[in-house]
Write a protein that holds these residues in place. Sequence first.
Motif, short mmCIF file in Angstrom:
data_model
loop_
_atom_site.label_atom_id
_atom_site.label_comp_id
_atom_site.label_asym_id
_atom_site.label_seq_id
_atom_site.Cartn_x
_atom_site.Cartn_y
_atom_site.Cartn_z
N GLU A 51 0.81 -1.23 0.00
CA GLU A 51 0.00 0.00 0.00
C GLU A 51 0.84 1.27 0.00
OE1 GLU A 51 -3.19 2.32 -0.34
OE2 GLU A 51 -3.35 0.13 -0.27
N GLN A 52 1.93 1.33 0.78
CA GLN A 52 2.73 2.55 0.88
C GLN A 52 3.91 2.60 -0.08
OE1 GLN A 52 1.89 1.00 4.02
NE2 GLN A 52 0.18 2.41 4.25
N ASN A 53 4.07 1.63 -0.94
CA ASN A 53 5.21 1.57 -1.86
C ASN A 53 6.53 1.68 -1.11
OD1 ASN A 53 4.02 1.18 -4.41
ND2 ASN A 53 3.48 3.34 -4.54
N GLN A 54 6.68 0.97 0.01
CA GLN A 54 7.90 1.09 0.80
C GLN A 54 8.86 -0.06 0.60
OE1 GLN A 54 6.58 1.55 4.79
NE2 GLN A 54 5.48 -0.40 4.85
N CYS A 55 8.47 -1.13 -0.09
CA CYS A 55 9.37 -2.26 -0.34
C CYS A 55 10.30 -1.94 -1.49
CB CYS A 55 8.58 -3.53 -0.68
SG CYS A 55 7.60 -4.14 0.68
N LYS A 56 11.56 -2.31 -1.34
CA LYS A 56 12.56 -2.13 -2.38
C LYS A 56 13.10 -3.49 -2.80
CE LYS A 56 12.16 2.27 -2.09
NZ LYS A 56 11.08 2.76 -2.93
N VAL A 57 13.74 -3.53 -3.95
CA VAL A 57 14.32 -4.78 -4.45
C VAL A 57 15.38 -5.27 -3.46
CG1 VAL A 57 15.66 -5.83 -6.31
CG2 VAL A 57 13.86 -4.20 -6.84
N GLY A 58 15.30 -6.55 -3.09
CA GLY A 58 16.24 -7.14 -2.15
C GLY A 58 15.73 -7.24 -0.74
N ASP A 59 14.61 -6.57 -0.43
CA ASP A 59 14.03 -6.65 0.91
C ASP A 59 13.45 -8.04 1.14
OD1 ASP A 59 14.64 -4.04 1.39
OD2 ASP A 59 12.61 -3.27 1.16
N GLN A 60 13.61 -8.54 2.35
CA GLN A 60 12.96 -9.79 2.73
C GLN A 60 11.64 -9.42 3.40
OE1 GLN A 60 15.24 -12.33 5.31
NE2 GLN A 60 14.19 -14.16 4.55
N VAL A 61 10.54 -10.01 2.92
CA VAL A 61 9.22 -9.62 3.40
C VAL A 61 8.40 -10.85 3.78
CG1 VAL A 61 9.11 -7.49 2.05
CG2 VAL A 61 8.28 -9.60 1.05
N VAL A 62 7.39 -10.60 4.60
CA VAL A 62 6.38 -11.60 4.94
C VAL A 62 5.13 -11.22 4.18
CG1 VAL A 62 4.99 -12.60 6.76
CG2 VAL A 62 7.35 -12.01 7.21
N ILE A 63 4.58 -12.15 3.39
CA ILE A 63 3.34 -11.89 2.67
C ILE A 63 2.25 -12.80 3.23
CG2 ILE A 63 4.40 -11.00 0.57
CD1 ILE A 63 4.02 -13.72 -0.72
N VAL A 64 1.03 -12.31 3.19
CA VAL A 64 -0.10 -13.05 3.74
C VAL A 64 -1.19 -13.12 2.66
CG1 VAL A 64 -1.12 -11.00 4.80
CG2 VAL A 64 -1.67 -13.24 5.69
N GLU A 65 -1.87 -14.25 2.61
CA GLU A 65 -2.92 -14.46 1.63
C GLU A 65 -4.10 -13.54 1.89
OE1 GLU A 65 -4.40 -18.52 -0.45
OE2 GLU A 65 -4.65 -18.40 1.70
#
Length: 81
Positions: A51-65
């Motif tokens: 939503e906030q466009n805060q992820c960048k390439v290379g970031d490790q993230v948790v995604i939820v269905e």
Amino acid sequence: MSERGNRKTQIGVVVSDKMDKTVVVKVDRIIKHPVYNKFIKRSARYKAHDEQNQCKVGDQVVIVESRPLSKDKCWKVRQII
């Protein structure tokens, strides 16, 4: 974000952030070959809502269905690790 029921979560790495409010997340998993008993790395790419466009390439993230948000986007970014 309120949780309803048991939703699937995955941990992956952002490989693309060129879209607006969407990131592509690559999730790796290791499976055992049924015949040769070797461990094989398999990967899948999911489009996730950011939503906030805060992820960048290379970031490790948790995604939820989540519910389908577009034709092929049904995951949301929960947090950046």
